[in-house]
Write a protein that holds these residues in place. Structure first.
Motif, short mmCIF file in Angstrom:
data_model
loop_
_atom_site.label_atom_id
_atom_site.label_comp_id
_atom_site.label_asym_id
_atom_site.label_seq_id
_atom_site.Cartn_x
_atom_site.Cartn_y
_atom_site.Cartn_z
N LEU A 165 -48.48 16.08 9.13
CA LEU A 165 -48.56 17.25 8.35
C LEU A 165 -47.14 17.27 7.90
O LEU A 165 -46.78 17.41 6.96
N MET A 166 -46.11 18.08 9.12
CA MET A 166 -44.94 18.38 8.72
C MET A 166 -44.03 17.49 7.92
O MET A 166 -43.38 17.91 7.17
N PHE A 167 -44.25 15.89 8.56
CA PHE A 167 -43.39 14.82 7.43
C PHE A 167 -43.84 14.80 6.38
O PHE A 167 -42.59 14.91 6.14
N ALA A 168 -44.94 14.96 5.62
CA ALA A 168 -45.81 15.23 4.81
C ALA A 168 -44.97 16.29 3.40
O ALA A 168 -44.21 15.51 2.63
N VAL A 169 -44.41 17.22 4.07
CA VAL A 169 -43.92 17.58 3.63
C VAL A 169 -42.31 17.68 3.04
O VAL A 169 -42.09 18.20 2.26
N THR A 170 -42.57 17.06 4.46
CA THR A 170 -40.66 16.82 4.90
C THR A 170 -40.12 16.13 3.37
O THR A 170 -38.90 16.41 2.52
N VAL A 171 -41.06 14.77 3.54
CA VAL A 171 -40.62 14.11 2.43
C VAL A 171 -40.21 14.27 0.88
O VAL A 171 -39.53 13.68 0.19
N VAL B 135 -40.42 23.48 7.26
CA VAL B 135 -40.74 22.74 8.59
C VAL B 135 -40.68 24.20 9.75
O VAL B 135 -41.86 24.38 10.11
N LEU B 136 -39.36 25.42 9.37
CA LEU B 136 -39.93 25.85 10.47
C LEU B 136 -41.03 27.18 9.84
O LEU B 136 -41.77 27.47 11.22
N GLY B 137 -41.59 27.37 8.32
CA GLY B 137 -42.28 28.09 8.38
C GLY B 137 -43.58 27.89 8.36
O GLY B 137 -44.80 28.33 9.86
N ILE B 138 -43.94 26.02 8.78
CA ILE B 138 -44.98 25.67 8.32
C ILE B 138 -45.35 25.35 9.88
O ILE B 138 -46.42 25.98 11.02
N GLY B 139 -44.15 25.13 11.23
CA GLY B 139 -43.99 24.87 12.51
C GLY B 139 -44.49 26.09 13.48
O GLY B 139 -44.84 26.46 14.65
#
Length: 576
Positions: A160-166, A260-264
């Motif tokens: 999930l976080m990878f998709a947001v990052t991309v 990433v920091l927010g979602i993570g």
């Protein structure tokens, strides 16, 4: 250069890299090992954090992390040194290739182009290749490996976080690529303006004495300043484009990290993600975004390098001076030089020679006389095959010069230009230009033949005395005689002398005439002369007028048969 440049791409760079493929393979191996070692760092960091969180010993993980950092540092240092050395080798090879090509271009190409711009291509343009090799190749190769490893690890840690990052990184990267594509034409324009500026400076420095005598320092300074201003403005246009690329990369990093920091952080709070996994993901994100930023910079560097390659290949794609397509043997019984209905005009100019025909017999002295602009110096240039005839033929020993290899043709000719150029350096270096293996005794003998022995005794340096840039430490007559001595040293069968006594006083003219008489035995001489006193004893005199042969004969004959020659002789007090 007016011709449209051919499209240059990365394949054009491959021949420059091929001699270094062994070192580049080693660099690639070092880069691969270093990149894999770097990708292990987040995993070791996660192990350290997990061990601390579980109150387990973490010393071995910390030790492994420190060792890994040291290994990566050493690998990167060795890799960077090898790349720097390779880059210098590429620049050296490109400069040698470009300089060698420039020195073999047809003379007409020099007439049409500015020296300063050609110098800029050898200097400034080749330098841009260094950055392509040093930062470009390694960042591109290691960046692809680093990104691939980071992507795999991030997908495994948290899809999930990878998709947001991309999504965020793709937007920033696409914008940066669009900007970078515009850098190449801007960089080319900037390099062209640098060439213009170099040409302007070269012109001003070459004519420094004329500029001072004409009180034109301020005007020339303004001209150089205007060229520098144009280069500055072109450089700014390229810099503005490049300036956007960095902030775009920073925005990608900051945006991705914030997401990433927010979602993570939220996922750590609800227990669906461990702190170690979050830190590892952030580190992998760093290893993803930073190489992307470097690759974007690599793309920009490649655009700069390819723009430089375009300018270099504009010269490299020019055909070299034509050699004999169908070599023919010399005919010893034929005239030493023969013109047969020769027509010639310089590019874009009016006709210079119109149906010129005459023969210079072997062992004879032939003089070319006539008003300025009659085509005398052009005849010598055509014998040397600096230019191609438009019609007719020029023959040396019965063979069309187009059928003689350049080495054979010019090995038979000794040519002294009207300006008698002297190269910066020493007396010895100037003389050895034609005969590199000549002994000191031979050098001293030829200097004595042209009445220049005093140059050797003038300073303690003797033959190693400096003559200055363009022979500035010599007088005009000394420069003329040194150029003649350089030609006489080679003892060619045919001597071409363009105004050999133009800068000599009466005493040195007499000495030089005696020297020419001494070396003319069994040698063909063709002499261009305005001063008829130097050629009155020639075996034949060819009178030229407006590109045509007006008369041929000896001095006494022409005084009777040629009104033009009689007029020239009367003005020089040689008519009786």
């Amino acid at each position: 250069m007016s011709a449209k440049p051919r499209r240059i791409d990365l394949r054009t760079l491959l021949p420059y890299l091929r001699p270094h493929r062994g070192v580049l393979l080693l660099v690639a191996a070092l880069s691969l090992i270093g990149t894999l070692a770097t990708l292990l760092q987040p995993l070791l960091t996660r192990a350290v954090l997990d061990a601390i969180g579980a109150s387990r010993p973490a010393g071995r993980f910390v030790g492994g992390l420190v060792a890994l950092l040291a290994v990566v540092a050493m690998l990167n240092a060795l890799r960077d040194y090898l790349l720097q050395r390779t880059a210098e080798g590429v620049v050296l090879a490109s400069r040698r290739r470009l300089a060698g090509h420039l020195l073999r271009l047809p003379i007409a190409e020099y007439d049409a182009r500015r020296t300063g711009d050609l110098l800029s291509r050898v200097g400034a343009d080749t330098t841009l290749l260094r950055a392509v090799v040093t930062s470009g190749l390694i960042d591109l190769g290691s960046g692809v490996i680093m990104i691939s490893g980071a992507v795999v690890a991030m997908v495994l840690l948290d899809p999930l976080m990878f998709a947001v990052t991309v999504v965020g990184v793709a937007l920033a990267l696409g914008t940066g690529m669009m900007i970078a594509r515009r850098v190449r034409p801007a960089a080319r324009a900037a390099q062209e303006r640098i060439g213009d500026m170099t040409s302007t400076v070269e012109r001003a420095l070459t004519a420094a004495r004329t500029t001072r005598a004409s009180r034109a320092e301020e005007r020339e300074t303004l001209a150089v300043g205007a060229a520098a201003q144009a280069a500055y403005e072109a450089g700014l246009r390229a810099a503005r484009l490049q300036a956007w690329i960095g902030p775009v990369g920073v925005a990608a990093i900051q945006g991705a990290f914030l997401l990433v920091l927010g979602i993570g952080g939220a996922r750590v709070a609800d227990g669906s993600l461990s702190v170690g996994d979050l830190v590892a993901f952030v580190l992998f994100l760093f290893f993803l975004v930073m190489p992307l930023g470097r690759i974007l910079n690599v793309y920009t560097q490649l655009q700069l390098g390819l723009a430089a390659l375009e300018r270099m290949h504009e010269v490299l794609d020019l055909p070299l001076e034509a050699d004999a397509s169908d070599p023919q043997p010399l005919v010893r019984s034929a005239p030493a030089v023969e013109f047969d209905g020769v027509e010639f005009a310089y590019a874009g100019g009016p006709p210079v020679l119109r149906g010129v025909s005459f023969a210079a017999p072997v062992g004879a002295r032939t003089a070319l006389v006539g008003p300025s602009g009659a085509g005398k110096s052009s005849i010598l240039a055509l014998i040397e095959r600096f230019y191609e005839v438009d019609a007719g033929a020029v023959r040396v020993n019965g063979v069309d010069v187009r059928r003689l290899p350049r080495e054979v043709l010019r090995g038979r000719l000794g040519y002294v230009e009207q300006e008698a150029p002297v190269l910066a350096g020493t007396l010895r270096a100037n003389l050895l230009l034609t005969v590199p293996a000549a002994t000191d005794a031979e050098l001293l003998a030829v200097l004595d033949a042209v009445n220049l022995s005093d140059l050797v005794t003038r300073t303690p340096d003797g033959l190693d005395a400096e003559v200055g840039e363009g022979g500035v430490l010599l007088s005009g007559g000394e420069r003329q005689r040194l150029a003649i001595a350089r030609t006489l040293l080679a003892s060619p069968p045919v001597l071409l002398l363009d105004e050999p006594t133009s800068n000599l006083d009466a005493r040195n003219e007499a000495a030089l005439r005696a020297a020419i008489d001494a070396v003319s035995t069994d040698r063909t001489m063709i002499i261009v002369a305005h001063r008829l006193s130097t050629v009155v004893d020639a075996d034949q005199i060819v009178v030229l007028d407006e590109g045509r042969v007006a008369a041929v004969g000896r001095h006494d004959e022409l005084l009777v048969s040629s009104p033009l020659y009689r007029e020239l002789a009367t003005h020089q007090f040689l008519a009786t």
